[in-house]
Design a protein around this motif. Structure first.
Motif, mmCIF file in Angstrom:
data_model
loop_
_atom_site.group_PDB
_atom_site.id
_atom_site.type_symbol
_atom_site.label_atom_id
_atom_site.label_comp_id
_atom_site.label_asym_id
_atom_site.label_seq_id
_atom_site.Cartn_x
_atom_site.Cartn_y
_atom_site.Cartn_z
ATOM 1 N N TYR A 15 -5.652 0.344 51.603
ATOM 2 C CA TYR A 15 -5.896 1.390 52.808
ATOM 3 C C TYR A 15 -5.968 0.544 53.954
ATOM 4 N N ALA A 16 -5.610 1.453 54.953
ATOM 5 C CA ALA A 16 -5.706 0.875 56.513
ATOM 6 C C ALA A 16 -5.731 2.129 57.402
ATOM 7 N N LYS A 38 -12.716 -0.615 32.978
ATOM 8 C CA LYS A 38 -13.473 0.103 31.867
ATOM 9 C C LYS A 38 -13.683 1.698 32.208
ATOM 10 N N LEU A 39 -13.319 1.936 33.406
ATOM 11 C CA LEU A 39 -13.257 3.472 33.849
ATOM 12 C C LEU A 39 -11.884 3.844 33.319
ATOM 13 N N PRO A 40 -12.286 5.346 32.552
ATOM 14 C CA PRO A 40 -10.837 6.097 32.045
ATOM 15 C C PRO A 40 -10.025 6.442 33.355
ATOM 16 N N GLN A 41 -8.640 6.489 33.125
ATOM 17 C CA GLN A 41 -7.760 6.894 33.959
ATOM 18 C C GLN A 41 -8.214 8.152 34.878
ATOM 19 N N SER A 42 -8.766 9.209 34.188
ATOM 20 C CA SER A 42 -8.998 10.300 34.882
ATOM 21 C C SER A 42 -9.944 9.923 35.926
ATOM 22 N N LYS A 43 -11.221 9.282 35.594
ATOM 23 C CA LYS A 43 -12.132 8.919 36.459
ATOM 24 C C LYS A 43 -11.673 8.056 37.578
ATOM 25 N N ALA A 44 -10.866 7.195 37.164
ATOM 26 C CA ALA A 44 -10.306 6.288 38.255
ATOM 27 C C ALA A 44 -9.559 6.908 39.363
ATOM 28 N N LEU A 45 -8.771 8.132 39.084
ATOM 29 C CA LEU A 45 -7.970 8.852 39.845
ATOM 30 C C LEU A 45 -9.132 9.599 40.411
ATOM 31 N N ALA A 46 -10.147 9.997 40.038
ATOM 32 C CA ALA A 46 -11.234 10.651 41.011
ATOM 33 C C ALA A 46 -11.842 10.021 41.975
ATOM 34 N N ALA A 47 -12.015 8.644 41.443
ATOM 35 C CA ALA A 47 -12.655 7.619 42.297
ATOM 36 C C ALA A 47 -11.826 7.205 43.633
ATOM 37 N N VAL A 48 -10.339 7.328 43.329
ATOM 38 C CA VAL A 48 -9.311 6.887 44.326
ATOM 39 C C VAL A 48 -9.553 8.233 45.269
ATOM 40 N N ARG A 49 -9.296 9.326 44.950
ATOM 41 C CA ARG A 49 -9.606 10.601 45.535
ATOM 42 C C ARG A 49 -10.541 10.583 46.551
ATOM 43 N N THR A 50 -11.884 10.375 45.990
ATOM 44 C CA THR A 50 -13.032 10.265 46.723
ATOM 45 C C THR A 50 -13.165 9.316 47.528
ATOM 46 N N LEU A 52 -10.762 7.992 49.276
ATOM 47 C CA LEU A 52 -9.887 8.500 50.357
ATOM 48 C C LEU A 52 -10.390 9.532 51.134
ATOM 49 N N LYS A 53 -11.132 10.454 50.670
ATOM 50 C CA LYS A 53 -11.789 11.529 51.112
ATOM 51 C C LYS A 53 -12.947 11.006 52.178
ATOM 52 N N ASN A 54 -13.626 9.812 51.468
ATOM 53 C CA ASN A 54 -14.745 9.371 52.333
ATOM 54 C C ASN A 54 -14.190 8.541 53.521
ATOM 55 N N LEU A 55 -13.106 7.864 53.425
ATOM 56 C CA LEU A 55 -12.453 7.163 54.420
ATOM 57 C C LEU A 55 -11.963 8.079 55.846
ATOM 58 N N ILE A 56 -11.383 9.331 55.230
ATOM 59 C CA ILE A 56 -10.811 10.463 55.810
ATOM 60 C C ILE A 56 -12.164 11.101 56.730
ATOM 61 N N ILE A 90 -3.529 14.546 47.219
ATOM 62 C CA ILE A 90 -4.314 15.823 47.235
ATOM 63 C C ILE A 90 -5.491 15.448 48.453
ATOM 64 N N ALA A 91 -6.064 14.159 48.486
ATOM 65 C CA ALA A 91 -7.073 13.882 49.386
ATOM 66 C C ALA A 91 -6.654 14.282 50.676
ATOM 67 N N ALA A 92 -5.315 13.702 50.951
ATOM 68 C CA ALA A 92 -4.839 14.095 52.402
ATOM 69 C C ALA A 92 -4.702 15.691 52.579
ATOM 70 N N ALA A 93 -4.081 16.241 51.573
ATOM 71 C CA ALA A 93 -3.900 17.685 51.781
ATOM 72 C C ALA A 93 -5.076 18.517 51.891
ATOM 73 N N ASP A 94 -6.067 18.181 51.142
ATOM 74 C CA ASP A 94 -7.530 18.819 51.200
ATOM 75 C C ASP A 94 -7.790 18.788 52.637
ATOM 76 N N ALA A 95 -7.775 17.628 53.189
ATOM 77 C CA ALA A 95 -8.104 17.456 54.652
ATOM 78 C C ALA A 95 -7.364 18.035 55.492
ATOM 79 N N GLY A 96 -6.160 18.692 55.206
ATOM 80 C CA GLY A 96 -5.367 19.406 56.170
ATOM 81 C C GLY A 96 -4.698 18.527 57.029
#
Length: 167
Positions: A15-16, A38-50, A52-56, A90-96
């Protein structure tokens, strides 16, 4: 303009945050959202989204620029990268936020002048163009390059070369 640029991946999302225009830019923050294997893919995707949401929320960018879909030889890799890209969108769209995507070759062309440049060349040019004290990790350098390509696309003379897509 303040841009959040993302090089999506499930385990290492670059990210930048860059502010500026087509003439002058400076990096506010950049790095890699690292997700443990070790994190399952579904949780890894949620972590990426979170992440990015925090950065936004922290930086309040005006737009998000994302690397477009790339062609890979492994179906598993393609699915994984597509899922990480979806988490980003999704993270970007959620933020509009408006979302723009750029083809990898166009990003390299905008930053290095060669659409087939290697990761080391991209990292070197990003460091030079932004006057950074250190060469960023490849994933972060790719995100910085995406942001620079987006700002360059705001220049009417370069926009047709980059062919940005608003998604």
């Amino acid at each position: 303009m303040k841009v959040l640029a993302v090089d999506p991946a499930i385990r290492n999302t670059g990210y930048a945050i860059i502010e500026g225009d087509q003439h002058k830019q400076f990096a506010i923050d950049y790095g890699v959202i690292r997700i443990p294997q070790k994190l399952p893919q579904s949780k890894a995707l949620a972590a990426v989204r979170t992440g990015l949401k925090n950065l936004i929320q922290q930086y309040e960018p005006e737009v998000v620029a994302v690397e477009g879909i790339i062609y890979v030889q492994s179906m598993r890799t393609a699915i994984s990268m597509g899922a990480a890209r979806a988490a980003t969108l999704i993270a970007a769209a959620d933020a509009g936020l408006e979302i723009y995507e750029y083809a990898p070759k166009k990003i390299k062309q905008a930053v290095v002048g060669n659409g087939n440049a290697g990761k080391d060349q991209v990292a070197f040019m990003v460091r030079a163009l932004l006057g950074l004290n250190e060469t960023p990790a490849h994933d972060a350098a790719d995100a910085l390059a995406i942001a620079l390509a987006h700002l360059a696309a705001q220049d009417p003379l370069k926009a047709s070369i980059l062919q940005m897509k608003n998604i």
